[in-house]
Design a protein around this motif. Sequence first.
Motif, mmCIF file in Angstrom:
data_model
loop_
_atom_site.group_PDB
_atom_site.id
_atom_site.type_symbol
_atom_site.label_atom_id
_atom_site.label_comp_id
_atom_site.label_asym_id
_atom_site.label_seq_id
_atom_site.Cartn_x
_atom_site.Cartn_y
_atom_site.Cartn_z
ATOM 1 N N GLU A 1 0.661 -0.951 -0.141
ATOM 2 C CA GLU A 1 -0.440 0.223 -0.031
ATOM 3 C C GLU A 1 0.670 1.357 -0.103
ATOM 4 N N GLU A 2 -0.060 2.338 -0.641
ATOM 5 C CA GLU A 2 0.769 4.018 0.095
ATOM 6 C C GLU A 2 1.376 3.590 1.219
ATOM 7 N N GLY A 3 2.767 4.404 1.490
ATOM 8 C CA GLY A 3 3.134 4.617 2.655
ATOM 9 C C GLY A 3 3.865 3.176 3.738
ATOM 10 N N GLN A 4 3.691 2.064 3.003
ATOM 11 C CA GLN A 4 3.824 0.337 3.494
ATOM 12 C C GLN A 4 6.274 0.538 2.333
ATOM 13 N N GLY A 5 6.572 1.746 1.925
ATOM 14 C CA GLY A 5 7.648 0.824 1.812
ATOM 15 C C GLY A 5 8.773 1.131 2.330
ATOM 16 N N PHE A 6 8.512 2.137 3.130
ATOM 17 C CA PHE A 6 9.863 1.663 4.478
ATOM 18 C C PHE A 6 10.178 0.556 5.459
ATOM 19 N N LEU A 7 8.931 0.240 5.580
ATOM 20 C CA LEU A 7 8.881 -1.272 5.784
ATOM 21 C C LEU A 7 9.788 -1.754 5.639
ATOM 22 N N ILE A 8 8.740 -1.914 3.932
ATOM 23 C CA ILE A 8 9.424 -2.902 2.646
ATOM 24 C C ILE A 8 10.479 -3.377 2.284
ATOM 25 N N ALA A 9 10.938 -1.771 2.966
ATOM 26 C CA ALA A 9 12.862 -1.897 2.107
ATOM 27 C C ALA A 9 14.050 -2.382 3.752
ATOM 28 N N MET A 10 13.470 -1.693 4.791
ATOM 29 C CA MET A 10 13.424 -2.434 6.155
ATOM 30 C C MET A 10 13.363 -4.242 6.214
ATOM 31 N N GLU A 11 12.803 -4.759 5.873
ATOM 32 C CA GLU A 11 12.537 -6.011 5.952
ATOM 33 C C GLU A 11 13.242 -6.924 4.435
ATOM 34 N N THR A 12 13.763 -5.760 3.490
ATOM 35 C CA THR A 12 13.936 -6.812 2.384
ATOM 36 C C THR A 12 15.905 -7.046 2.695
ATOM 37 N N LEU A 13 16.123 -5.563 3.817
ATOM 38 C CA LEU A 13 17.738 -5.442 4.034
ATOM 39 C C LEU A 13 17.886 -6.073 4.981
ATOM 40 N N ASP A 14 16.798 -6.396 5.905
ATOM 41 C CA ASP A 14 16.683 -8.020 6.818
ATOM 42 C C ASP A 14 16.798 -9.072 6.306
ATOM 43 N N ASN A 15 16.222 -9.341 4.851
ATOM 44 C CA ASN A 15 16.744 -10.981 4.502
ATOM 45 C C ASN A 15 18.248 -10.961 3.621
ATOM 46 N N SER A 16 18.456 -9.321 2.716
ATOM 47 C CA SER A 16 19.711 -9.138 1.901
ATOM 48 C C SER A 16 21.318 -9.457 2.715
ATOM 49 N N ARG A 17 20.690 -8.707 4.102
ATOM 50 C CA ARG A 17 22.213 -8.839 5.190
ATOM 51 C C ARG A 17 22.856 -9.735 4.924
ATOM 52 N N PRO A 18 22.143 -11.274 5.531
ATOM 53 C CA PRO A 18 22.840 -12.468 5.499
ATOM 54 C C PRO A 18 23.617 -12.789 4.543
ATOM 55 N N LEU A 19 23.460 -12.225 3.002
ATOM 56 C CA LEU A 19 23.898 -12.649 2.001
ATOM 57 C C LEU A 19 25.344 -11.469 1.273
ATOM 58 N N THR A 20 25.183 -10.381 2.133
ATOM 59 C CA THR A 20 26.112 -10.102 1.793
ATOM 60 C C THR A 20 27.171 -9.937 2.823
ATOM 61 N N ALA A 21 26.696 -10.508 4.069
ATOM 62 C CA ALA A 21 27.618 -10.631 5.250
ATOM 63 C C ALA A 21 28.524 -12.232 4.836
ATOM 64 N N MET A 22 27.991 -12.915 4.183
ATOM 65 C CA MET A 22 28.489 -13.824 3.717
ATOM 66 C C MET A 22 29.801 -13.813 2.343
ATOM 67 N N PHE A 23 28.776 -12.521 2.068
ATOM 68 C CA PHE A 23 30.460 -12.437 0.519
ATOM 69 C C PHE A 23 31.442 -11.513 1.869
ATOM 70 N N SER A 24 31.560 -11.357 2.347
ATOM 71 C CA SER A 24 32.489 -11.333 3.103
ATOM 72 C C SER A 24 33.705 -12.206 3.430
ATOM 73 N N VAL A 25 32.538 -12.954 3.443
ATOM 74 C CA VAL A 25 33.540 -14.758 5.066
ATOM 75 C C VAL A 25 33.889 -15.255 3.086
ATOM 76 N N GLY A 26 33.655 -15.049 1.775
ATOM 77 C CA GLY A 26 33.865 -15.605 0.425
ATOM 78 C C GLY A 26 35.742 -14.961 0.190
ATOM 79 N N ILE A 27 34.872 -13.590 0.321
ATOM 80 C CA ILE A 27 36.787 -13.066 0.132
ATOM 81 C C ILE A 27 37.733 -13.343 1.378
ATOM 82 N N ALA A 28 37.457 -13.514 2.375
ATOM 83 C CA ALA A 28 38.487 -13.086 3.471
ATOM 84 C C ALA A 28 38.985 -14.993 2.771
ATOM 85 N N ARG A 29 37.715 -15.852 3.188
ATOM 86 C CA ARG A 29 38.587 -17.323 3.123
ATOM 87 C C ARG A 29 39.141 -17.120 1.911
#
Length: 378
Positions: free
Chosen positions: A226-254
Motif C-alpha cells: 500500500e501507499e506509505g508501506q515502502g519504508f517497512l518493505i525496504a527494511m524487511e528486504t534489508l533484513d533478508n539480504s544482510r546475510p547474503l552480503t555478510a557472506m560475501f565477506s566470508v568468501g573474500i576473506a577465505r
Amino acid sequence: MDFQLSDSQRALQETARKYAREVVRPKAAHHDETAEFPKAQIATAHELGLINMAIPQEYNGLGLSHLEQVIVCEELSWGDASVATTIVANDLANLPIILAGTSDQKRRLLSPFTEKLKFASFCLTEPGAGSDVAGLSTTARLDGDHYVLNGSKCFITNGTYAEQYTVFATVDKDRKHKGISCFVVEGQPPGLTIGKHENKMGQRASNTVTLTFEDVRVPVANRIGEEGQGFLIAMETLDNSRPLTAMFSVGIARAALEHSLEYSSQRRTFGKAIREHQGVQFMLADMGMNIQAARLLTYQSALLLDEGQKNTLISSYAKCFAADMAMKVTTDAVQVYGGYGYIKEYPVEKLMRDAKLIQIYEGTSQVQRLVIARELFK
C-alpha cells in the motif's frame, strides 16, 4: 543445533564452488582490470540455477532457503565479489516483490526471470539519502491509473543492463518515512536516463550507475504494498539480504587466507618458509578464527529467517562483524605477501579493495552499529 550441512546442501555448495573455480576465478583479474561487465559468467550462473535464488517454486524459481542462499554466496564471492554482487542484485531487487507483492504481481514480475537471463536493480539510495533512507526525495505523484516518478538514484547495481527496477519514492515528503512507497518499473521507459558506469576502487566489474527519473509513468498495478508501506518493505528486504552480503565477506576473506597459506609456504626468509615464523602464524591463525566466527554468525542470521523469526539484530551482528573482519583479513593478507602484496600481479590487493565496499553498501558498518544498539536497548 546441527552444524552439519545436508547432502543436498553440500551438493549445492559443490556446484557453486565448481562454478566459481572454473568459470569465475579465471576471468576475475581481467574483469577487475577492464571493469568489463561479466555477462558471459552470469549467463552460466543462470544455466546452473545460481541466480534468482529466492524466487519461490510456485513462480518457477528454485525457492532456495536463506541458509542455502548464503552457502552459494560464499562460493560466488570466493570466486569474484563483482560476480557475486551482480548475481545477488537480482535477488535484492526481487525481494520486495517476494515479501510484499500480490500473487498476480509475483507471477507477472518474477516468473520471467526464471525463463531467460534478465537483470534487475534495487533503487533506494540517492545522492542526498544513503544511510538516511527516510530522507529520500524521489517523488511519486498519482495521475489516474499511473504514478509519475521524478528524482535520482545513485550507486545502482546492474542499472545499465536491468530490465526491471524496484524503486522507492515518496508520495508525501512531509510524512518522511511514512510517505515512502515501493514501485516496479518495467523495461527502460521514456524519461529514464542511465548514467555512466562508475570507476570504482573495488568490485569494478559490477555495473554501478546513477539513474534519473523524469516523469516516468508506472501503473498503479506495479505499486508493491500500500501507499506509505515502502519504508517497512525496504527494511524487511534489508533484513533478508544482510546475510547474503555478510557472506560475501566470508568468501573474500577465505580466498585471502588460502592465498596467504600458499604464499607463506613458498616464501622463505632467514633460511625457512615464513609460515614457520610465529609472527606470520599468529596472523594466519587470527584469519582462520575470525572467518569461521563470521561464517557461523551468518549461518545463524539466515537460519532465523528460515524458521520465520526476526533476524534484525543477528543479521546486523553478522554483516558488521563479517565486513570488518574481511577488511582486516585482506589487509593482513597483503602484509603476509609484503611488497608483492601491493602489486596487481598478485591476487590479494584486489581482495582488499573488494572487501572495502562491504563495509559501505547495504548499510555501513557504522549504521549496523546503530541498528545493533537500538535492538539491544529494546
